[in-house]
Enzyme design. Structure first.
Site, mmCIF file in Angstrom:
data_model
loop_
_atom_site.group_PDB
_atom_site.id
_atom_site.type_symbol
_atom_site.label_atom_id
_atom_site.label_comp_id
_atom_site.label_asym_id
_atom_site.label_seq_id
_atom_site.Cartn_x
_atom_site.Cartn_y
_atom_site.Cartn_z
ATOM 1 N N GLU A 197 98.082 -25.871 5.845
ATOM 2 C CA GLU A 197 98.176 -25.765 7.302
ATOM 3 C C GLU A 197 98.230 -27.130 7.983
ATOM 4 O OE1 GLU A 197 94.846 -23.145 8.274
ATOM 5 O OE2 GLU A 197 96.179 -21.425 8.050
ATOM 6 N N ASN B 248 89.437 -28.766 8.894
ATOM 7 C CA ASN B 248 90.513 -29.487 9.587
ATOM 8 C C ASN B 248 89.825 -30.677 10.237
ATOM 9 O OD1 ASN B 248 92.325 -27.430 8.946
ATOM 10 N ND2 ASN B 248 91.871 -26.317 10.831
ATOM 11 N N LYS C 10 90.002 -29.391 2.068
ATOM 12 C CA LYS C 10 91.206 -28.618 2.412
ATOM 13 C C LYS C 10 92.365 -29.596 2.371
ATOM 14 C CE LYS C 10 93.321 -25.924 6.218
ATOM 15 N NZ LYS C 10 93.092 -25.240 7.517
ATOM 16 N N ASP D 224 93.672 -13.938 4.021
ATOM 17 C CA ASP D 224 92.885 -14.750 4.932
ATOM 18 C C ASP D 224 91.828 -13.933 5.675
ATOM 19 O OD1 ASP D 224 91.964 -16.726 6.556
ATOM 20 O OD2 ASP D 224 93.861 -17.148 7.560
ATOM 21 N N LYS E 167 89.375 -18.068 -1.148
ATOM 22 C CA LYS E 167 88.924 -17.035 -0.202
ATOM 23 C C LYS E 167 88.830 -15.703 -0.930
ATOM 24 C CE LYS E 167 90.313 -19.064 4.222
ATOM 25 N NZ LYS E 167 91.054 -18.981 5.488
ATOM 26 N N GLU F 251 86.480 -14.348 12.549
ATOM 27 C CA GLU F 251 87.742 -14.670 13.211
ATOM 28 C C GLU F 251 88.641 -13.455 13.365
ATOM 29 O OE1 GLU F 251 89.950 -17.602 11.038
ATOM 30 O OE2 GLU F 251 91.674 -17.480 12.373
ATOM 31 N N GLU G 142 84.893 -18.074 -1.315
ATOM 32 C CA GLU G 142 84.664 -18.415 0.094
ATOM 33 C C GLU G 142 84.692 -17.122 0.903
ATOM 34 O OE1 GLU G 142 86.955 -21.683 1.749
ATOM 35 O OE2 GLU G 142 87.211 -20.596 3.634
HETATM 36 O O1 GCW Z 1 92.827 -18.345 9.168
HETATM 37 C C1 GCW Z 1 92.901 -19.716 9.334
HETATM 38 C C2 GCW Z 1 92.272 -20.066 10.644
HETATM 39 C C3 GCW Z 1 92.142 -21.553 10.812
HETATM 40 C C4 GCW Z 1 91.363 -22.117 9.620
HETATM 41 C C5 GCW Z 1 92.069 -21.710 8.324
HETATM 42 C C6 GCW Z 1 91.330 -22.214 7.099
HETATM 43 C C7 GCW Z 1 89.960 -24.040 9.627
HETATM 44 O O2 GCW Z 1 93.045 -19.525 11.704
HETATM 45 O O3 GCW Z 1 91.476 -21.813 12.019
HETATM 46 O O4 GCW Z 1 91.242 -23.508 9.715
HETATM 47 O O5 GCW Z 1 92.181 -20.322 8.270
HETATM 48 O O6 GCW Z 1 90.606 -21.420 6.499
HETATM 49 O O7 GCW Z 1 91.481 -23.365 6.720
#
Ligand code: GCW
Length: 716
Positions: A304, A223, A300, A381, A376, A409, A403
């Site tokens: 989001e 981001n 990216k 996630d 991912k 997190e 990834e």
């Molecule tokens: O799960 C989400 C996270 C975001 C992250 C996003 C991603 C960097 O809460 O903080 O942004 O994944 O992987 O792009």
């Protein structure tokens, strides 16, 4: 007085009380016990390095430092092998001595190495040779690791090479020094004082990466701000690249898609617009002029809220290929993330978990050769337990990179002891069936089915904390990420054992306890946080993602809420992804799709992921689902208790500072496991409407948990 002083000296030399703050990570090189050192001493008397260069010097320095520390005697520098026990390092190009040995270096490839015990001019020698200088450095670390972990260094005939080409750490670091989802302090990159001031930690960081084969660092958050691409920041980035270079760590950047407008003054950032392409072309040239070994872009886009090609009516492949075409002449690579879960402007109504596949799969075969499609590890996630992402089995004409989370997190953040190596192994060994039985995610990512470019990205857990990762055990995850990138078919246990020995020493009790703790940690966390594959139960109102919030409903987007992922109602729990529901099971290849589609054949560990399961559903254990849920949460809490017990049993065998720190963290982890169990069960019971069983009852009423502010655990 005198006696106390002597006793203190003794304790220090006995090694026990020497406080360690974790800064040395697994490269501690503390003196080995005398008997063990005695085996290695005669084989490491001299060091013969060829022509100097920054990378070969780094290898020689590492060997000197490592041998001096482990064996308490540095090897003497020599020009040639004139006595027994020489360690000879180099490439055929840098060392006539190595060239003259005519070793078979084919298996070492571009970045690998060989370790050979030989006789040179009648003297016993160990050769660390490679086709490239970085291979020599990796070989030096491998040689030292053998001593650190108590293996023989005699009779060596080792050839080893990385199975993935790109082995990158992705830092979600912002230019203001903060780190998105970072739990180990602020960013290591001190942008304000770069390029003039070179913090010694830059090189230390690269050295640690190199010790486990990591060869790329994406410096800025996915981001991102467009400012990373301004001339000033490119100069700063070049300084970091210079510091990393001897250790073979290439810098990468995340480009902001709208940079042509934001910092280039253009009216559009349409990837097919000639002016936009010209702007990026010049930018890429500017970067390569400053950083000739720049790795490439990790992107990216349209995810989001990040801008992307779809904002201009273009496709993901248009976006990826624009970058790819401009990077290709410089040898650069695009890692294009498949972490996308909506189409701009469309109403949200589908299964979130189905999105990456739905959106990206149609582009299979349309990405350039220097694009890695980066997915991912699971379809959602970074959750504690997800089946592998079906996209891995659906892109036969694309280079697929995986990834992985290294930062945690959703899996305990800076607090819990949870070993991600366990997850890497589970995912890598999952069978996609894309090319018949045995086509595991590992084989797909390694390029066994014809992919020409291979790689992985790990979301870094590194910050400027003294111990780099916030806790000692989080270092194991950095270590495991690198070792699995080197060889995706690694074993989590074996990697964990390597780490344990290097980090805490070779005492058998310490090793067996630490390895046991690592291996038990991920299953325990899956139990207390994601029992029976219940998922995304830690989304909270403040977006901290720490602690249970199963009741959260989101007014903004239904899938940004726990209730969307648990679907608790009076009939049962879990998401119906079979043909009677979202039909997402169908994204897997046969026989998985049939297996996952049917509640009776779905592996129980994925039951709530694929099915809405009645509360009274009979599990294999004979318990009902409601009973099993309680049993599993409680097993997680007990798992943490067992880990605490293992650790407490090591008192006196680990230095006080690290011992106490881990002990204190485990107290928090236990508190959190209890919190997950109690808050979740208190909530689910309002739907199950069945009594708690086995003498169990949450400590507080549901309302108490609901009123806790985000990120605030109840006292135990
Ligand atoms: O799960 C989400 C996270 C975001 C992250 C996003 C991603 C960097 O809460 O903080 O942004 O994944 O992987 O792009």
């Amino acid at each position: 007085m005198g006696r106390v002083f002597l006793a203190a000296i003794f304790v220090v030399f006995a090694g026990r009380a020497m406080a360690e703050d974790g800064h040395e990570v697994w490269l501690r090189y503390h003196a080995l016990p005398t008997a063990q050192a005695a085996q290695y001493l005669p084989l490491t008397t001299t060091l013969v390095a060829g022509r100097p260069s920054p990378t070969l010097d780094a290898a020689a320095k590492e060997l000197r430092q490592g041998i001096a520390g482990l064996l308490r005697r540095a090897p003497a520098a020599r020009e040639r092998v004139s006595s027994g026990g020489a360690v000879v390092i180099g490439t055929p190009a840098s060392s006539p001595l190595i060239a003259g040995l005519h070793l078979d270096l084919t298996g070492a490839g571009k970045e690998g190495f060989v370790l050979r015990s030989l006789s040179i001019d009648g003297h016993k020698a160990t050769v660390i040779a490679a086709n490239s200088e970085i291979g020599v450095l990796y070989g030096a670390f491998a040689f030292l690791r053998r001593m650190q972990t108590g293996q023989t260094i005699d009779g060596l005939a080792v050839t080893d090479a990385p199975r993935l080409m790109v082995r990158a750490l992705d830092h979600w670091d912002n230019l203001d020094g903060s780190i998105e989802r970072g739990y180990a302090g602020a960013s290591l990159w001190r942008w304000q004082t770069l390029p003039a001031y070179r913090d010694p930690r830059y090189r230390e960081y690269a050295r640690i990466d190199a010790s486990i084969g990591i060869n790329g660092a994406v410096l800025n958050n996915v981001n991102t701000s467009a400012n990373s691409l301004t001339a000033g920041y490119i100069e700063k980035t070049a300084a970091l690249a210079e510091e990393f270079r001897p250790y073979g760590v290439h810098v990468w950047l995340t480009p902001r898609f709208t940079a042509p407008q934001e910092i280039g003054g253009l009216k559009t950032s349409d990837p097919l617009d000639p002016q936009v392409r010209a702007w990026w072309k010049a930018k890429v040239e500017e970067i390569y002029k400053a950083i000739p070994d720049f790795g490439g872009f990790l992107v990216k886009a349209n995810s989001e809220g990040q801008p992307g090609p779809q904002d201009y009516g273009r496709s993901h492949s248009d976006g990826a290929n624009m970058y790819a075409d401009l990077l290709a002449p410089h040898g650069g690579i695009v890692m294009y993330r498949a972490f996308v879960y909506d189409d701009p402007g469309k109403d949200w109504h589908l299964d979130r978990v189905a999105e990456a596949y739905r959106i990206i799969k149609p582009f299979d075969g349309q990405f350039r050769a220097n694009v890695l499609v980066q997915e991912k590890e699971g379809p959602l996630d970074f959750q504690p337990r997800e089946p592998f992402a079906p996209l891995f089995g659906a892109m036969p004409k694309s280079n697929m990179a995986v990834e992985f989370p290294v930062t945690k997190e959703y899996t305990g953040q800076g607090v819990d002891l949870t070993y991600t190596g366990f997850m890497y192994e589970q995912i890598y060994k999952s069978d996609t069936y894309a090319h018949g039985p045995g086509s595991t995610v590992a084989k797909i990512v390694m390029g066994d089915y014809g992919q020409t470019l291979t790689g992985s990205a790990g979301v870094a857990n590194v910050g400027n904390d003294r111990n780099w990762t916030g806790s000692i055990f989080n270092q194991a995850n950095w270590y495991a990420y690198g070792r699995f990138a080197w060889n995706p078919q690694s074993s989590a246990r074996a990697v964990g054992e390597e780490w344990a020995r290097q980090t805490f020493g070779n005492d058998p009790k310490v090793v067996s306890s630490v390895v046991g703790m690592l291996m038990a940690s991920w299953p325990a966390m899956m139990d207390y946080q994601a029992p029976i594959s219940l998922t995304f139960q830690e989304l909270d109102s403040a977006n901290t993602h720490y602690g249970p919030w199963p009741w959260l409903d989101s007014p903004r987007r239904s899938d940004w809420a726990d209730v969307y992922f648990n679907r608790a109602d009076t009939t049962g729990l879990g998401v119906d992804r079979s043909h009677t529901g979202y039909n997402t099971a169908a994204q897997y290849n046969s026989p998985l799709k049939e297996q996952f589609d049917d509640i009776r054949t779905t592996p129980e560990e994925f039951l709530l992921w694929f099915h809405h399961v009645p509360w009274d559903w009979r599990m294999k254990s004979g318990r009902t689902m409601w009973e099993e849920l309680q049993f599993t949460y409680s097993r997680g809490v007990k798992g943490v208790e067992a880990i605490q017990k293992d650790w407490n049993g090591l008192e006196g065998k680990i230095d006080g500072e690290r011992f106490t720190a881990v002990k204190q963290y485990l107290v928090m982890q236990h508190r959190d496991a209890v919190w997950f169990r109690d808050a979740s069960l208190a909530y689910f019971q309002t739907f199950a409407k069945r009594p708690f069983t086995g003498g169990y009852k949450p400590k507080y009423p549901l309302e108490y948990y609901r009123k806790l502010p985000p990120n605030t655990a109840p006292p135990e």
